[in-house]
Design a protein around this motif. Structure first.
Motif, PDB file in Angstrom:
ATOM      1  N   ASP A  36      51.476  50.345  46.572  1.00  0.00           N
ATOM      2  CA  ASP A  36      50.841  50.551  45.271  1.00  0.00           C
ATOM      3  C   ASP A  36      49.606  51.430  45.445  1.00  0.00           C
ATOM      4  OD1 ASP A  36      48.422  48.881  45.822  1.00  0.00           O
ATOM      5  OD2 ASP A  36      49.906  47.261  45.894  1.00  0.00           O
ATOM      6  N   PRO A  37      49.066  51.940  44.351  1.00  0.00           N
ATOM      7  CA  PRO A  37      47.914  52.848  44.447  1.00  0.00           C
ATOM      8  C   PRO A  37      46.662  52.217  45.048  1.00  0.00           C
ATOM      9  CG  PRO A  37      49.011  53.123  42.338  1.00  0.00           C
ATOM     10  CD  PRO A  37      49.627  51.920  42.975  1.00  0.00           C
ATOM     11  N   ILE A  38      46.463  50.916  44.881  1.00  0.00           N
ATOM     12  CA  ILE A  38      45.281  50.271  45.438  1.00  0.00           C
ATOM     13  C   ILE A  38      45.299  50.368  46.963  1.00  0.00           C
ATOM     14  CG2 ILE A  38      43.907  48.175  45.535  1.00  0.00           C
ATOM     15  CD1 ILE A  38      44.130  49.469  42.759  1.00  0.00           C
ATOM     16  N   ALA A  39      46.463  50.043  47.548  1.00  0.00           N
ATOM     17  CA  ALA A  39      46.608  50.169  48.998  1.00  0.00           C
ATOM     18  C   ALA A  39      46.522  51.632  49.423  1.00  0.00           C
ATOM     19  CB  ALA A  39      47.931  49.554  49.446  1.00  0.00           C
ATOM     20  N   ALA A  40      47.103  52.520  48.598  1.00  0.00           N
ATOM     21  CA  ALA A  40      47.083  53.945  48.929  1.00  0.00           C
ATOM     22  C   ALA A  40      45.666  54.480  48.974  1.00  0.00           C
ATOM     23  CB  ALA A  40      47.900  54.727  47.906  1.00  0.00           C
ATOM     24  N   ARG A  41      44.813  54.002  48.089  1.00  0.00           N
ATOM     25  CA  ARG A  41      43.436  54.478  48.040  1.00  0.00           C
ATOM     26  C   ARG A  41      42.712  54.242  49.364  1.00  0.00           C
ATOM     27  NH1 ARG A  41      40.396  51.862  43.222  1.00  0.00           N
ATOM     28  NH2 ARG A  41      40.618  50.045  44.586  1.00  0.00           N
ATOM     29  N   GLU A  42      42.939  53.067  49.943  1.00  0.00           N
ATOM     30  CA  GLU A  42      42.299  52.767  51.226  1.00  0.00           C
ATOM     31  C   GLU A  42      42.914  53.571  52.360  1.00  0.00           C
ATOM     32  OE1 GLU A  42      39.536  50.981  51.370  1.00  0.00           O
ATOM     33  OE2 GLU A  42      39.763  50.930  49.184  1.00  0.00           O
ATOM     34  N   MET A  43      44.248  53.777  52.301  1.00  0.00           N
ATOM     35  CA  MET A  43      44.918  54.541  53.357  1.00  0.00           C
ATOM     36  C   MET A  43      44.497  56.008  53.347  1.00  0.00           C
ATOM     37  SD  MET A  43      48.794  53.040  53.495  1.00  0.00           S
ATOM     38  CE  MET A  43      49.119  51.374  54.074  1.00  0.00           C
ATOM     39  N   ILE A  44      44.236  56.541  52.162  1.00  0.00           N
ATOM     40  CA  ILE A  44      43.788  57.933  52.077  1.00  0.00           C
ATOM     41  C   ILE A  44      42.462  58.090  52.804  1.00  0.00           C
ATOM     42  CG2 ILE A  44      42.901  59.675  50.477  1.00  0.00           C
ATOM     43  CD1 ILE A  44      45.054  58.739  48.480  1.00  0.00           C
ATOM     44  N   LYS A  45      41.591  57.115  52.655  1.00  0.00           N
ATOM     45  CA  LYS A  45      40.282  57.174  53.309  1.00  0.00           C
ATOM     46  C   LYS A  45      40.401  57.132  54.831  1.00  0.00           C
ATOM     47  CE  LYS A  45      37.961  54.734  49.498  1.00  0.00           C
ATOM     48  NZ  LYS A  45      37.265  53.478  49.112  1.00  0.00           N
ATOM     49  N   THR A  46      41.302  56.290  55.320  1.00  0.00           N
ATOM     50  CA  THR A  46      41.389  56.101  56.772  1.00  0.00           C
ATOM     51  C   THR A  46      42.347  57.077  57.458  1.00  0.00           C
ATOM     52  OG1 THR A  46      43.107  54.405  56.477  1.00  0.00           O
ATOM     53  CG2 THR A  46      40.822  53.654  56.568  1.00  0.00           C
ATOM     54  N   LEU A  47      43.432  57.481  56.766  1.00  0.00           N
ATOM     55  CA  LEU A  47      44.466  58.302  57.390  1.00  0.00           C
ATOM     56  C   LEU A  47      44.305  59.798  57.103  1.00  0.00           C
ATOM     57  CD1 LEU A  47      47.556  56.007  56.639  1.00  0.00           C
ATOM     58  CD2 LEU A  47      46.300  56.210  58.804  1.00  0.00           C
TER      59      LEU A  47
END
Length: 365
Positions: A36-47
């Motif tokens: 979902d976008p909530i998880a994606a938001r954090e992954m964008i920051k780290t990955l």
């Protein structure tokens, strides 16, 4: 260079399938998957991915809401993965307005034989998205209300006073082809044109369900009427005919005018509809009475057809590199000498009108 991809989809099966397809390319790597976008938001920051593939209907946050926030706060290349439904196609067009580079329908899981073609397409689109020029459309699209849009459309078109002679409306045709980034480019060109225009024939690379929604959307925005082309229908002034996603569109000269023809023949340049099919037919049937326009898109579809139009005396226009989302098709056309002029997207409509008024003459019309 390896392109890092983040896959965002609420279906575990789809995340797995997309990962497998994308990772099969040696220059692409799925660095993360998000439900979902909530998880994606954090992954964008780290990955720090280079490209995002994004589903539309997801829990916790709608894909369109996430896209609007993403393009405002951290613009990055996004390829939408859409369901083949009316609702899915309309949402996809909204996503392109918000700044998504391109889209693909979801793969059909019951047709494994088609996965290879899907693999080639999605990998090509991810590569193109990675090098695409991002368009800052999100804020403008989100902020433009119905009343302001209506005021914009009711305002006079710059330089359009006086109209076009009846002979021009009946004898001339405008032919436009586009691919990646083309939905917004075509919209900008058509919205810059007055209602009093010769017939316009359009090819945009997209599936069948999406062309119906696209034509309807354009019809509600532009002064000219916009519809999907039908086989055998007469081309009328003031109307733009969009090739349906299931067929090639060509034009045929008939008594007193022109007729649309559709054919479900083999893809050309891997596309059906193909821009080259339309442009080659215009070269033979319309000749110097045509104005050909090639807009943003990856690949080379349309270049050879536009060269044939150019040789037949038609006036040909290509979108310039700075205003293209992907400078592929216009670049190919320029490289083979198919263009009479190269202009920014914002000027294409006015250059078409200038040619129709006889401001530049090359072929005998």
């Amino acid at each position: 260079m390896t392109i890092k991809v983040l896959v965002v989809d609420d279906s575990a099966l789809m995340r797995s399938l997309l990962s497998e397809v994308i990772n099969s390319a040696p220059d692409l790597e799925v660095v993360g998957v998000a439900p979902d976008p909530i998880a994606a938001r954090e992954m964008i920051k780290t990955l720090n991915p280079d490209v995002l593939t994004l589903d539309i209907e997801m829990p916790r946050m709608d894909g369109l809401d996430f896209l609007a926030r993403l393009m405002r706060l951290r613009p990055m290349p996004v390829v939408m993965i859409s369901s083949l439904t009316k609702r899915g196609s309309e949402a996809t067009l909204q996503a392109l307005e918000l700044g998504a580079v391109d889209f693909l329908p979801k793969p059909k899981l019951d047709l494994p034989a088609g996965i290879e073609a899907y693999r080639v397409e999605i990998c090509d689109k991810i590569r193109a998205a990675c090098s695409a020029r991002l368009q800052s459309r999100g804020a403008a699209a989100a902020s433009m209300g119905a009343s302001s849009l209506q005021r914009e459309l009711s305002a006079p078109v710059p330089g359009s006073s006086g109209g076009l002679p009846e002979r021009v409306l009946q004898e001339r045709l405008v032919l436009i082809g586009a691919s990646t980034g083309g939905t917004e480019a075509i919209k900008e060109v058509l919205c810059s044109l007055p209602a009093q225009m010769p017939g316009i024939l359009l090819v945009q690379h997209m599936p069948e369900m999406f062309t119906a929604s696209f034509a309807k959307r354009l019809d509600g925005l532009c002064r000219v009427r916009v519809k999907e082309a039908e086989h055998g229908e007469r081309v009328m002034p003031g109307t733009a005919y969009l090739a349906p996603g299931h067929s090639h569109l060509s034009v045929r000269r008939a008594a007193g005018g022109y007729v649309c023809e559709l054919a479900q023949s083999e893809p050309v340049n891997r596309h059906r509809p193909a821009v080259d099919v339309l442009f080659h037919s215009a070269a033979s049937q319309v000749g110097a009475h045509g104005v050909g326009v090639i807009l943003t898109g990856m690949g080379k579809d349309g270049a050879q057809g536009l060269l044939a139009m150019h040789k037949a005396g038609a006036w040909t226009i290509g979108q310039d590199q700075d205003s293209c989302v992907v400078y592929g098709m216009p670049r190919e056309a320029a490289s083979i000498g198919a263009l009479d002029e190269v202009v920014s997207l914002k000027d294409v409509g006015q250059r078409v009108l200038a040619r129709l008024r006889g401001g530049e003459r090359r072929g005998k019309v």
